[in-house]
Design an enzyme around this catalytic site. Sequence first.
Site, PDB file in Angstrom:
ATOM      1  N   SER A  15      11.014  45.976-100.462  1.00 59.13           N
ATOM      2  CA  SER A  15      12.239  45.179-100.331  1.00 59.13           C
ATOM      3  C   SER A  15      12.529  44.346-101.568  1.00 59.13           C
ATOM      4  O   SER A  15      13.572  43.707-101.657  1.00 59.13           O
ATOM      5  CB  SER A  15      12.148  44.265 -99.104  1.00 59.13           C
ATOM      6  OG  SER A  15      11.082  43.346 -99.248  1.00 59.13           O
ATOM      7  N   SER A  38      -5.477  43.055-103.584  1.00 63.70           N
ATOM      8  CA  SER A  38      -5.628  44.396-103.020  1.00 63.70           C
ATOM      9  C   SER A  38      -6.885  45.116-103.472  1.00 63.70           C
ATOM     10  O   SER A  38      -7.280  45.050-104.633  1.00 63.70           O
ATOM     11  CB  SER A  38      -4.418  45.255-103.391  1.00 63.70           C
ATOM     12  OG  SER A  38      -4.524  46.522-102.771  1.00 63.70           O
ATOM     13  N   HIS A  52       2.435  48.148-110.739  1.00 63.03           N
ATOM     14  CA  HIS A  52       2.628  46.695-110.635  1.00 63.03           C
ATOM     15  C   HIS A  52       2.146  46.012-111.909  1.00 63.03           C
ATOM     16  O   HIS A  52       2.836  45.166-112.474  1.00 63.03           O
ATOM     17  CB  HIS A  52       1.847  46.127-109.440  1.00 63.03           C
ATOM     18  CG  HIS A  52       2.660  45.910-108.228  1.00 63.03           C
ATOM     19  ND1 HIS A  52       3.364  44.757-108.002  1.00 63.03           N
ATOM     20  CD2 HIS A  52       2.873  46.692-107.145  1.00 63.03           C
ATOM     21  CE1 HIS A  52       3.976  44.823-106.847  1.00 63.03           C
ATOM     22  NE2 HIS A  52       3.693  45.993-106.305  1.00 63.03           N
ATOM     23  N   ASP A  82      -0.163  37.647-104.430  1.00 58.03           N
ATOM     24  CA  ASP A  82       0.430  38.920-104.005  1.00 58.03           C
ATOM     25  C   ASP A  82      -0.683  39.853-103.536  1.00 58.03           C
ATOM     26  O   ASP A  82      -1.409  40.381-104.365  1.00 58.03           O
ATOM     27  CB  ASP A  82       1.205  39.533-105.169  1.00 58.03           C
ATOM     28  CG  ASP A  82       2.137  40.654-104.752  1.00 58.03           C
ATOM     29  OD1 ASP A  82       2.208  40.972-103.554  1.00 58.03           O
ATOM     30  OD2 ASP A  82       2.802  41.216-105.632  1.00 58.03           O
TER      31      ASP A  82
END
Length: 171
Positions: A15, A38, A52, A82
Amino acid sequence: MKQAEIHLITGGQRSGKSAYAERLALENCKRPIYLATSKVWDEEYKKRIMLHQEGRSEAWINKEELLNISQVTFPSKVVLLDCITLWLTNVFDAYKYDSQQAKKFALSELKRLFEQHLTLFIVSAELGMGIIPMQASTRQFVDLHGEVNQYIAKQAKQLSFMVAGIPLQVK
């Protein structure tokens, strides 16, 4: 008592959450910290992470932490975390899918993080807008995630909801 200034950015997958959060962090600081949470799950996911990373300028100070986000040393006072969704996945896994223990740990970590004098841009997916998952462990994760998002939102000074790359200001 120190208190972080928090801006929660949430929305669906792809998004525009991360890009928006990155822009905000860079508007607030010349050398912000990018706190990535992550794991590398597989080759496809490794490529996602690399995309990223490649999209970020040299301005960023990159840090990685899979669980103990409150214990990271922040040389800059502007931090982009993030993301909560991936971090909670790690927490849920570490606590062997015991959602109550995972929630206890997660809220404790966030509370300690929020007690620091930081400007925090926090990215988190909004999972609870679709169908109810069939597997019990997935339902427990979605519930845990929703409760953690609510906790962060209550602490946040600002909350943006991303829709197709457009931020809607909720708070």
